[in-house]
Enzyme design. Structure first.
Site, PDB file in Angstrom:
ATOM      1  N   ASP A 177       0.859  -1.192   0.000  1.00 30.99           N
ATOM      2  CA  ASP A 177       0.000   0.000   0.000  1.00 30.99           C
ATOM      3  C   ASP A 177       0.893   1.240   0.000  1.00 30.99           C
ATOM      4  O   ASP A 177       1.903   1.302   0.710  1.00 30.99           O
ATOM      5  CB  ASP A 177      -0.886  -0.029   1.258  1.00 30.99           C
ATOM      6  CG  ASP A 177      -2.013   0.977   1.203  1.00 30.99           C
ATOM      7  OD1 ASP A 177      -3.172   0.556   1.221  1.00 30.99           O
ATOM      8  OD2 ASP A 177      -1.738   2.188   1.154  1.00 30.99           O
ATOM      9  N   HIS A 224      -7.102  -5.463   2.591  1.00 29.17           N
ATOM     10  CA  HIS A 224      -5.904  -4.942   3.263  1.00 29.17           C
ATOM     11  C   HIS A 224      -5.302  -6.025   4.147  1.00 29.17           C
ATOM     12  O   HIS A 224      -6.013  -6.671   4.929  1.00 29.17           O
ATOM     13  CB  HIS A 224      -6.279  -3.772   4.189  1.00 29.17           C
ATOM     14  CG  HIS A 224      -6.779  -2.552   3.494  1.00 29.17           C
ATOM     15  ND1 HIS A 224      -5.977  -1.472   3.237  1.00 29.17           N
ATOM     16  CD2 HIS A 224      -8.011  -2.220   3.017  1.00 29.17           C
ATOM     17  CE1 HIS A 224      -6.699  -0.519   2.640  1.00 29.17           C
ATOM     18  NE2 HIS A 224      -7.930  -0.958   2.490  1.00 29.17           N
ATOM     19  N   HIS A 239     -10.452  -4.847  -2.909  1.00 31.44           N
ATOM     20  CA  HIS A 239      -9.117  -5.120  -2.352  1.00 31.44           C
ATOM     21  C   HIS A 239      -9.251  -5.503  -0.901  1.00 31.44           C
ATOM     22  O   HIS A 239     -10.146  -5.034  -0.199  1.00 31.44           O
ATOM     23  CB  HIS A 239      -8.178  -3.922  -2.517  1.00 31.44           C
ATOM     24  CG  HIS A 239      -8.739  -2.648  -1.997  1.00 31.44           C
ATOM     25  ND1 HIS A 239      -9.662  -1.901  -2.710  1.00 31.44           N
ATOM     26  CD2 HIS A 239      -8.537  -1.984  -0.838  1.00 31.44           C
ATOM     27  CE1 HIS A 239      -9.996  -0.829  -2.009  1.00 31.44           C
ATOM     28  NE2 HIS A 239      -9.336  -0.853  -0.856  1.00 31.44           N
ATOM     29  N   ASN A 242     -13.011  -2.853   3.055  1.00 24.45           N
ATOM     30  CA  ASN A 242     -14.039  -1.812   3.082  1.00 24.45           C
ATOM     31  C   ASN A 242     -14.950  -1.907   1.860  1.00 24.45           C
ATOM     32  O   ASN A 242     -14.462  -2.050   0.735  1.00 24.45           O
ATOM     33  CB  ASN A 242     -13.376  -0.437   3.113  1.00 24.45           C
ATOM     34  CG  ASN A 242     -12.463  -0.260   4.322  1.00 24.45           C
ATOM     35  OD1 ASN A 242     -12.766  -0.747   5.404  1.00 24.45           O
ATOM     36  ND2 ASN A 242     -11.344   0.425   4.145  1.00 24.45           N
ATOM     37  N   GLN A 284     -14.476   2.890   1.957  1.00 24.43           N
ATOM     38  CA  GLN A 284     -13.849   2.504   0.687  1.00 24.43           C
ATOM     39  C   GLN A 284     -13.553   3.751  -0.138  1.00 24.43           C
ATOM     40  O   GLN A 284     -14.416   4.606  -0.328  1.00 24.43           O
ATOM     41  CB  GLN A 284     -14.775   1.560  -0.110  1.00 24.43           C
ATOM     42  CG  GLN A 284     -14.114   1.015  -1.373  1.00 24.43           C
ATOM     43  CD  GLN A 284     -14.974  -0.012  -2.118  1.00 24.43           C
ATOM     44  OE1 GLN A 284     -16.145  -0.220  -1.793  1.00 24.43           O
ATOM     45  NE2 GLN A 284     -14.381  -0.650  -3.121  1.00 24.43           N
TER      46      GLN A 284
HETATM   47  P1  5GP Z   1      -9.763   1.724   0.827  1.00 25.28           P
HETATM   48  O1  5GP Z   1      -9.892   2.996   1.644  1.00 25.28           O
HETATM   49  O2  5GP Z   1     -10.479   1.860  -0.503  1.00 25.28           O
HETATM   50  O3  5GP Z   1     -10.131   0.488   1.568  1.00 25.28           O
HETATM   51  O4  5GP Z   1      -8.212   1.584   0.551  1.00 25.28           O
HETATM   52  C1  5GP Z   1      -7.541   2.137  -0.515  1.00 25.28           C
HETATM   53  C2  5GP Z   1      -6.065   1.963  -0.242  1.00 25.28           C
HETATM   54  O5  5GP Z   1      -5.367   2.069  -1.446  1.00 25.28           O
HETATM   55  C3  5GP Z   1      -5.467   2.996   0.723  1.00 25.28           C
HETATM   56  O6  5GP Z   1      -4.876   2.311   1.821  1.00 25.28           O
HETATM   57  C4  5GP Z   1      -4.448   3.726  -0.120  1.00 25.28           C
HETATM   58  O7  5GP Z   1      -3.278   4.051   0.598  1.00 25.28           O
HETATM   59  C5  5GP Z   1      -4.160   2.729  -1.227  1.00 25.28           C
HETATM   60  N1  5GP Z   1      -3.801   3.314  -2.493  1.00 25.28           N
HETATM   61  C6  5GP Z   1      -4.471   4.308  -3.159  1.00 25.28           C
HETATM   62  N2  5GP Z   1      -3.875   4.571  -4.339  1.00 25.28           N
HETATM   63  C7  5GP Z   1      -2.812   3.729  -4.436  1.00 25.28           C
HETATM   64  C8  5GP Z   1      -1.816   3.533  -5.442  1.00 25.28           C
HETATM   65  O8  5GP Z   1      -1.786   4.195  -6.485  1.00 25.28           O
HETATM   66  N3  5GP Z   1      -0.890   2.562  -5.201  1.00 25.28           N
HETATM   67  C9  5GP Z   1      -0.900   1.818  -4.052  1.00 25.28           C
HETATM   68  N4  5GP Z   1       0.062   0.884  -3.919  1.00 25.28           N
HETATM   69  N5  5GP Z   1      -1.821   1.981  -3.085  1.00 25.28           N
HETATM   70  C10 5GP Z   1      -2.760   2.935  -3.269  1.00 25.28           C
END
Ligand code: 5GP
Ligand code: ZN
Length: 136
Positions: A32, A103, A101, A88, A95
């Site tokens: 991440d 985590h 995805h 999420n 989300q």
């Molecule tokens: P969510 O909030 O949707 O469950 O998590 C999205 C996650 O994606 C966040 O932890 C954020 O840091 C990660 N993330 C967002 N954009 C990128 C990216 O371009 N590359 C990587 N490796 N992680 C990302």
């Protein structure tokens, strides 16, 4: 099965570079970019699914198996003290990227992170009502 303008479709299929920990035909596991702790990773299916509501059963099963393998492997390598799996679904649930995805978050005794919630105080009657809504 990709969606235009989806950043995780591009990462999962190699159009945008990432730190890849594992890859097979169906999944990529990447670090991440904004990690909660050292080693925070994401399991991404290469196909686009918005979130869990969208995920085929077979893929859901494979995700959990891969999560288990990654958790065991990363715990051994990182020598972390515990592990959170976080997933999420929907804006209300936090989300921010609408490509499924999971985590994988290694936890360390003194990492200073809190992944938690403020417990509600519900009566037996309230719990019973919620139960009947869900199973009714
Ligand atoms: P969510 O909030 O949707 O469950 O998590 C999205 C996650 O994606 C966040 O932890 C954020 O840091 C990660 N993330 C967002 N954009 C990128 C990216 O371009 N590359 C990587 N490796 N992680 C990302
Ligand atoms: Zn996507």
């Amino acid at each position: 099965m990709r969606e235009d303008n989806c950043i995780f479709c591009k990462i999962a299929n190699g159009d945008i570079p990432s730190k890849v920990l594992y890859e097979d035909e169906e999944f990529k596991v990447i670090l991440d970019l904004g990690p909660a702790t050292k080693g925070h990773a994401l399991i991404l299916p290469k196909n686009h699914y918005h979130n869990l509501y969208d995920l085929p059963d077979e893929t859901a099963g494979k995700v959990m198996l891969l999560a288990k393998k990654m958790t065991v492997h990363m715990t051994e390598k990182l020598k972390c003290d515990g592990f959170n799996l976080v997933q999420n679904n929907g804006e209300a649930a936090g989300q921010t990227v609408f490509h499924f995805h999971l985590h994988l978050i290694p936890r360390y005794a003194e990492d200073g992170q809190t992944l938690g919630w403020k417990p509600l105080e519900l009566s037996q009657e309230e719990l019973e009502e919620i139960k009947s809504i869900i199973i009714g």
